[in-house]
Design a protein around this motif. Structure first.
Motif, PDB file in Angstrom:
ATOM      1  N   LYS A  16       0.830  -1.213   0.000  1.00  0.00           N
ATOM      2  CA  LYS A  16       0.000   0.000   0.000  1.00  0.00           C
ATOM      3  C   LYS A  16       0.864   1.262   0.000  1.00  0.00           C
ATOM      4  CE  LYS A  16      -4.118  -2.007   2.062  1.00  0.00           C
ATOM      5  NZ  LYS A  16      -5.079  -1.973   3.151  1.00  0.00           N
ATOM      6  N   SER A  19       2.374   1.675  -3.503  1.00  0.00           N
ATOM      7  CA  SER A  19       1.316   2.116  -4.417  1.00  0.00           C
ATOM      8  C   SER A  19       0.996   3.593  -4.208  1.00  0.00           C
ATOM      9  CB  SER A  19       0.042   1.285  -4.208  1.00  0.00           C
ATOM     10  OG  SER A  19       0.268  -0.060  -4.556  1.00  0.00           O
ATOM     11  N   ALA A  20       0.823   3.995  -2.959  1.00  0.00           N
ATOM     12  CA  ALA A  20       0.475   5.387  -2.657  1.00  0.00           C
ATOM     13  C   ALA A  20       1.573   6.344  -3.114  1.00  0.00           C
ATOM     14  CB  ALA A  20       0.211   5.555  -1.160  1.00  0.00           C
ATOM     15  N   TYR A  23       1.202   6.492  -6.915  1.00  0.00           N
ATOM     16  CA  TYR A  23      -0.060   7.168  -7.262  1.00  0.00           C
ATOM     17  C   TYR A  23       0.072   8.677  -7.063  1.00  0.00           C
ATOM     18  CZ  TYR A  23      -2.599   2.660  -7.157  1.00  0.00           C
ATOM     19  OH  TYR A  23      -3.037   1.385  -7.390  1.00  0.00           O
ATOM     20  N   SER A  43      -4.649  -2.192  -2.652  1.00  0.00           N
ATOM     21  CA  SER A  43      -5.293  -0.994  -3.188  1.00  0.00           C
ATOM     22  C   SER A  43      -5.635  -1.233  -4.658  1.00  0.00           C
ATOM     23  CB  SER A  43      -4.350   0.202  -3.088  1.00  0.00           C
ATOM     24  OG  SER A  43      -3.962   0.418  -1.760  1.00  0.00           O
TER      25      SER A  43
END
Length: 174
Positions: A16, A19-20, A23, A43
């Protein structure tokens, strides 16, 4: 001798976070897992079968049919990072992408119908030609127990789970 504890080490938290971070920079990350339950924890996670059109009934001639000009082909080409949880379950032939293969390599093995031990080992990610290009990073701190006082029952349970993972519990036939 120190032993590694794999359950609860924070793999999902790490996925996560990665990914964050991407992103937030406008990058595309694909999160997949080999089971629906693991995919739900990621996610925007999908099962690998759904995302990559992997046939459910595999044969020696099976392959994924993703056209480079399809929407999925375009998505894969524009993806910056692929996070694949429970990765040890499959053999691989992947695109030129940065891929995080996650999972406990001691607990998750590929399924080979009527396969012997050597067939399963031969089909594992560790035996793939891709393994020569892999950098192995190990998470070794059990995040569920980090920084908290644990009672004897909790420590005993954690040790029991670890012993199962390394094969120290039960008879060979078990």
């Amino acid at each position: 001798m120190a032993r590694q504890i794999y359950g609860g080490i924070g793999k999902t938290f790490l996925w996560k976070t990665l990914s964050a971070a991407l992103y937030s920079k406008g990058e595309i990350v694909l999160n997949v897992a080999s089971s629906g339950i693991a995919a739900l924890l990621l996610s925007g996670g999908w099962t690998d079968h759904s995302r990559f059109h992997i046939p459910l009934h595999l044969t020696d001639e099976s392959f994924c049919t993703i056209s480079p000009s399809s929407k999925l082909g375009e998505l894969i080409r524009s993806t910056k990072l692929l996070i694949w949880d429970e990765a040890p379950m499959y053999g691989y032939s992947l695109w030129d992408k940065t891929v995080v293969f996650g999972g406990d390599f001691r607990q998750i093995l590929p399924i080979i119908q009527k396969g012997k031990r050597e067939d399963i080992v031969d089909a594992s990610l560790n035996s793939s030609y891709l393994w020569d290009y892999v950098t192995v990073l190990k998470l070794t701190v059990n995040m569920r127990l980090c920084g908290i006082e644990t009672d004897a029952d909790t420590r005993s349970f954690v040790q029991w789970i670890l012993d199962i993972g390394i094969g120290d519990v039960g008879e060979y036939e078990d």
